[in-house]
Write a protein that holds these residues in place. Structure first.
Motif, PDB file in Angstrom:
ATOM      1  N   LEU A   1     -17.559   0.207  32.914  1.00  0.00           N
ATOM      2  CA  LEU A   1     -16.364  -0.135  32.009  1.00  0.00           C
ATOM      3  C   LEU A   1     -15.683  -1.362  32.561  1.00  0.00           C
ATOM      4  O   LEU A   1     -15.870  -1.853  33.791  1.00  0.00           O
ATOM      5  N   PRO A   2     -15.163  -2.329  31.531  1.00  0.00           N
ATOM      6  CA  PRO A   2     -14.398  -3.583  31.980  1.00  0.00           C
ATOM      7  C   PRO A   2     -13.254  -3.310  32.931  1.00  0.00           C
ATOM      8  O   PRO A   2     -12.504  -1.875  32.819  1.00  0.00           O
ATOM      9  N   SER A   3     -12.921  -4.074  33.739  1.00  0.00           N
ATOM     10  CA  SER A   3     -11.439  -3.882  34.777  1.00  0.00           C
ATOM     11  C   SER A   3     -10.545  -4.304  33.738  1.00  0.00           C
ATOM     12  O   SER A   3     -10.420  -5.086  32.824  1.00  0.00           O
ATOM     13  N   ALA A   4      -9.294  -3.518  34.333  1.00  0.00           N
ATOM     14  CA  ALA A   4      -8.065  -3.825  33.866  1.00  0.00           C
ATOM     15  C   ALA A   4      -7.192  -4.803  34.568  1.00  0.00           C
ATOM     16  O   ALA A   4      -6.050  -5.298  34.019  1.00  0.00           O
ATOM     17  N   ALA A   5      -7.948  -5.165  35.502  1.00  0.00           N
ATOM     18  CA  ALA A   5      -7.162  -6.040  36.275  1.00  0.00           C
ATOM     19  C   ALA A   5      -7.436  -7.626  35.580  1.00  0.00           C
ATOM     20  O   ALA A   5      -8.813  -8.195  35.852  1.00  0.00           O
TER      21      ALA A   5
ATOM     22  N   HIS B   1       5.425   1.964  30.637  1.00  0.00           N
ATOM     23  CA  HIS B   1       5.499   0.938  31.369  1.00  0.00           C
ATOM     24  C   HIS B   1       4.500   0.787  32.499  1.00  0.00           C
ATOM     25  O   HIS B   1       4.189   2.004  32.976  1.00  0.00           O
ATOM     26  N   THR B   2       3.932  -0.600  32.536  1.00  0.00           N
ATOM     27  CA  THR B   2       3.033  -0.588  33.935  1.00  0.00           C
ATOM     28  C   THR B   2       3.484  -1.848  34.469  1.00  0.00           C
ATOM     29  O   THR B   2       3.345  -2.783  33.796  1.00  0.00           O
ATOM     30  N   SER B   3       4.009  -1.745  35.619  1.00  0.00           N
ATOM     31  CA  SER B   3       4.444  -3.044  36.357  1.00  0.00           C
ATOM     32  C   SER B   3       4.291  -3.107  37.830  1.00  0.00           C
ATOM     33  O   SER B   3       4.366  -2.083  38.677  1.00  0.00           O
ATOM     34  N   ILE B   4       4.191  -4.150  38.399  1.00  0.00           N
ATOM     35  CA  ILE B   4       4.390  -4.343  40.061  1.00  0.00           C
ATOM     36  C   ILE B   4       5.879  -4.943  40.099  1.00  0.00           C
ATOM     37  O   ILE B   4       6.053  -6.232  39.770  1.00  0.00           O
ATOM     38  N   VAL B   5       6.609  -4.204  40.839  1.00  0.00           N
ATOM     39  CA  VAL B   5       7.994  -4.924  40.915  1.00  0.00           C
ATOM     40  C   VAL B   5       8.153  -5.111  42.549  1.00  0.00           C
ATOM     41  O   VAL B   5       7.826  -4.400  43.313  1.00  0.00           O
TER      42      VAL B   5
ATOM     43  N   THR C   1      -2.950 -14.372  37.980  1.00  0.00           N
ATOM     44  CA  THR C   1      -1.653 -13.475  37.933  1.00  0.00           C
ATOM     45  C   THR C   1      -1.948 -12.184  38.471  1.00  0.00           C
ATOM     46  O   THR C   1      -2.643 -11.644  38.915  1.00  0.00           O
ATOM     47  N   LEU C   2      -0.841 -11.146  38.532  1.00  0.00           N
ATOM     48  CA  LEU C   2      -0.744  -9.909  38.916  1.00  0.00           C
ATOM     49  C   LEU C   2      -0.679  -8.894  37.682  1.00  0.00           C
ATOM     50  O   LEU C   2      -0.328  -7.895  37.774  1.00  0.00           O
ATOM     51  N   ASP C   3      -1.183  -9.616  36.635  1.00  0.00           N
ATOM     52  CA  ASP C   3      -1.247  -8.617  35.189  1.00  0.00           C
ATOM     53  C   ASP C   3      -2.515  -7.947  34.979  1.00  0.00           C
ATOM     54  O   ASP C   3      -3.327  -8.010  35.314  1.00  0.00           O
ATOM     55  N   PHE C   4      -2.089  -6.881  34.001  1.00  0.00           N
ATOM     56  CA  PHE C   4      -3.120  -5.954  33.555  1.00  0.00           C
ATOM     57  C   PHE C   4      -3.208  -6.067  32.143  1.00  0.00           C
ATOM     58  O   PHE C   4      -2.189  -6.488  31.552  1.00  0.00           O
ATOM     59  N   SER C   5      -4.403  -5.508  31.852  1.00  0.00           N
ATOM     60  CA  SER C   5      -4.898  -5.293  30.284  1.00  0.00           C
ATOM     61  C   SER C   5      -5.591  -3.770  30.221  1.00  0.00           C
ATOM     62  O   SER C   5      -6.708  -3.812  30.809  1.00  0.00           O
ATOM     63  N   PHE C   6      -4.853  -2.783  29.850  1.00  0.00           N
ATOM     64  CA  PHE C   6      -5.697  -1.548  29.848  1.00  0.00           C
ATOM     65  C   PHE C   6      -6.169  -1.222  28.316  1.00  0.00           C
ATOM     66  O   PHE C   6      -6.726  -0.411  28.005  1.00  0.00           O
TER      67      PHE C   6
ATOM     68  N   GLU D   1      12.333  -7.824  41.057  1.00  0.00           N
ATOM     69  CA  GLU D   1      11.660  -8.991  40.442  1.00  0.00           C
ATOM     70  C   GLU D   1      10.215  -8.294  40.029  1.00  0.00           C
ATOM     71  O   GLU D   1       9.353  -7.896  40.846  1.00  0.00           O
ATOM     72  N   THR D   2      10.157  -8.175  38.616  1.00  0.00           N
ATOM     73  CA  THR D   2       8.701  -7.786  37.996  1.00  0.00           C
ATOM     74  C   THR D   2       7.657  -8.920  38.114  1.00  0.00           C
ATOM     75  O   THR D   2       7.805 -10.194  37.774  1.00  0.00           O
ATOM     76  N   ILE D   3       6.731  -8.871  39.216  1.00  0.00           N
ATOM     77  CA  ILE D   3       5.906  -9.818  39.558  1.00  0.00           C
ATOM     78  C   ILE D   3       4.324  -9.580  38.962  1.00  0.00           C
ATOM     79  O   ILE D   3       3.551 -10.697  38.748  1.00  0.00           O
ATOM     80  N   GLY D   4       4.267  -8.498  38.076  1.00  0.00           N
ATOM     81  CA  GLY D   4       2.842  -8.078  37.509  1.00  0.00           C
ATOM     82  C   GLY D   4       3.247  -7.142  36.469  1.00  0.00           C
ATOM     83  O   GLY D   4       4.022  -6.387  36.601  1.00  0.00           O
ATOM     84  N   ARG D   5       2.520  -7.213  35.322  1.00  0.00           N
ATOM     85  CA  ARG D   5       2.840  -6.172  34.096  1.00  0.00           C
ATOM     86  C   ARG D   5       1.633  -6.184  33.502  1.00  0.00           C
ATOM     87  O   ARG D   5       0.655  -6.957  33.153  1.00  0.00           O
ATOM     88  N   THR D   6       1.504  -5.077  32.443  1.00  0.00           N
ATOM     89  CA  THR D   6       0.650  -4.892  31.484  1.00  0.00           C
ATOM     90  C   THR D   6       0.994  -5.868  30.452  1.00  0.00           C
ATOM     91  O   THR D   6       2.007  -6.197  30.070  1.00  0.00           O
ATOM     92  N   ARG D   7      -0.158  -6.348  29.882  1.00  0.00           N
ATOM     93  CA  ARG D   7      -0.045  -7.516  28.765  1.00  0.00           C
ATOM     94  C   ARG D   7      -0.127  -6.493  27.492  1.00  0.00           C
ATOM     95  O   ARG D   7       0.010  -7.292  26.304  1.00  0.00           O
ATOM     96  N   ASP D   8      -0.623  -5.238  27.509  1.00  0.00           N
ATOM     97  CA  ASP D   8      -0.667  -4.538  26.318  1.00  0.00           C
ATOM     98  C   ASP D   8      -0.258  -3.066  26.519  1.00  0.00           C
ATOM     99  O   ASP D   8       0.985  -2.835  26.737  1.00  0.00           O
TER     100      ASP D   8
END
Ligand code: KG4
Ligand code: ZN
Length: 340
Positions: free
Chosen positions: A205-209, A147-151, A214-219, A160-167
């Motif tokens: 490297l590309p950013s994961a932000a 899991h990766t989230s900003i809560v 949104t407050l989402d990531f993609s790692f 409240e989960t306000i950001g998360r990884t999309r993958d």
């Protein structure tokens, strides 16, 4: 009161007893009396990742004796328990079911309240042991293998989960890059160590932000960029230095995390920042957030003890105490759930 909790969501079986009290000012005081952990890592390493069926069997073999040991070490018996907590979600379904069924049997056979707990909120609750003065509301980064989230933690039991990884999760990305470099599973801690010996400017490297509001990531993109680079070198039979790759990857992860946490702090107006989960043990992330808070003096940082970052029963017992206090109970129909 004494609380016993069982954790079996992934590749660690854990059984822990804590004592929970409130001080004269009404602040909860949690003390760990035992926190037995049986890691299955040696069983899964040969496969390069967790094999769910093997995980379930190993939990079933370990949970009973581990709980006996946890009670013995705490110096109490089952009849002293005020509640039995258990990780009910999210996680590997077969693995979770072992803990849930064991906790149900123990609770109902002995007439003790049963309290289902969310694994992710448990990771956050590990911080209440290290920082007894910490009180919601605050912002939390939960970064683990799954899991990766900003809560936004609004109270002890409202999230409240306000950001998360999309993958991919952060830990998963660390482990996959490590695996491609031939390091044993799980490679996160070793990547942390060798990154100090490498040159972070080796790979751009590309950013994961994710570059949006949104407050989402993609790692996944970041991980794939590293793996593609390694595959290209392999095709050409060219050498590389693992430490340079680890340093470059870590720097990209760290800057992505700081960027989205900065945005989350500004958006919510929170002044307390907490990190949690296995990847919260990463020393580069810890240092970067310390530096961020040294610059942003209105933000106070709370880092969990490294030994409480990974999966353990004490963190589940801590969250079970708050859920119990809020009236949450599991009945005989309690089931495990793979997702949040
Ligand atoms: O929270 P956790 O024990 O299990 C899950 O709920 O997933 O997290 C395990 C993850 C693994 O991916 C492991 O490689 C990673 O945490 N990890 C680290 C470090 N220590 C553990 N990743 C980066 N740096 C570390 N020091
Ligand atoms: Zn976890």
């Amino acid at each position: 009161m004494y609380i016993l909790a069982i954790e079996s969501s992934c590749d660690e079986t854990s059984s822990s007893v804590i004592r929970a009290e409130t001080d004269a000012c009404g602040v909860p005081q949690l003390t760990i009396l035992s926190n037995r952990i049986a890691s299955q890592i040696p069983l899964h390493t040969v496969y390069g990742g967790v094999v769910p069926e093997i995980a379930s069997r190993a939990h079933a073999e370990a949970v009973s004796s581990l709980t006996y040991e946890a009670l013995q070490e705490a110096g109490i018996s089952v009849s002293d328990l005020g509640a039995v907590g258990v990780t009910a979600y999210p996680g590997l379904i077969g693995a979770l079911l072992v803990g849930v069924n064991f906790a149900k049997s123990l609770a109902f056979a002995n007439n003790i309240p049963l309290v289902p707990v969310c694994h992710i909120w448990g990771h956050i609750a590990a911080n209440y042991f290290t920082h007894p003065e910490l009180k919601p509301p605050f912002l939390a980064l939960v970064a683990s293998g799954g899991h990766t989230s900003i809560v936004h933690v609004k109270s002890y039991t409202e999230f409240e989960t306000i950001g998360r990884t999309r993958d991919d999760a952060i830990g998963e990305a660390f482990d996959k890059v490590a695996r491609v470099m031939g390091m044993p599973y799980p490679g996160g801690a070793e990547m942390d160590r060798i990154a100090y010996e490498g040159d972070a400017s080796y790979l751009k490297l590309p950013s994961a932000a994710i570059a949006d509001e949104t407050l989402d990531f993609s790692f996944s993109g970041l991980k794939t960029a590293v793996i593609n680079h390694l595959n290209t070198l392999a095709q050409k039979d060219l050498p590389y230095n693992r430490a340079d790759v680890a340093a470059s990857f870590t720097q990209a992860v760290v800057s992505s995390v700081v960027k989205k946490l900065d945005a989350a702090l500004r958006r919510t107006g929170e002044t307390k920042l907490v990190i949690a989960g296995g990847v919260a043990a990463n020393s580069h992330i810890r240092t970067a957030l310390e530096q961020y808070c040294a610059k942003h003096t209105n933000i106070r940082l709370y880092l969990p003890e490294k030994k409480l970052c990974g999966d353990n029963g004490a963190m589940i017992a801590a969250q079970a105490y708050f859920e119990y206090s809020a009236g949450v109970r599991g009945d005989t129909t309690l089931n495990a759930r793979a997702t949040l």
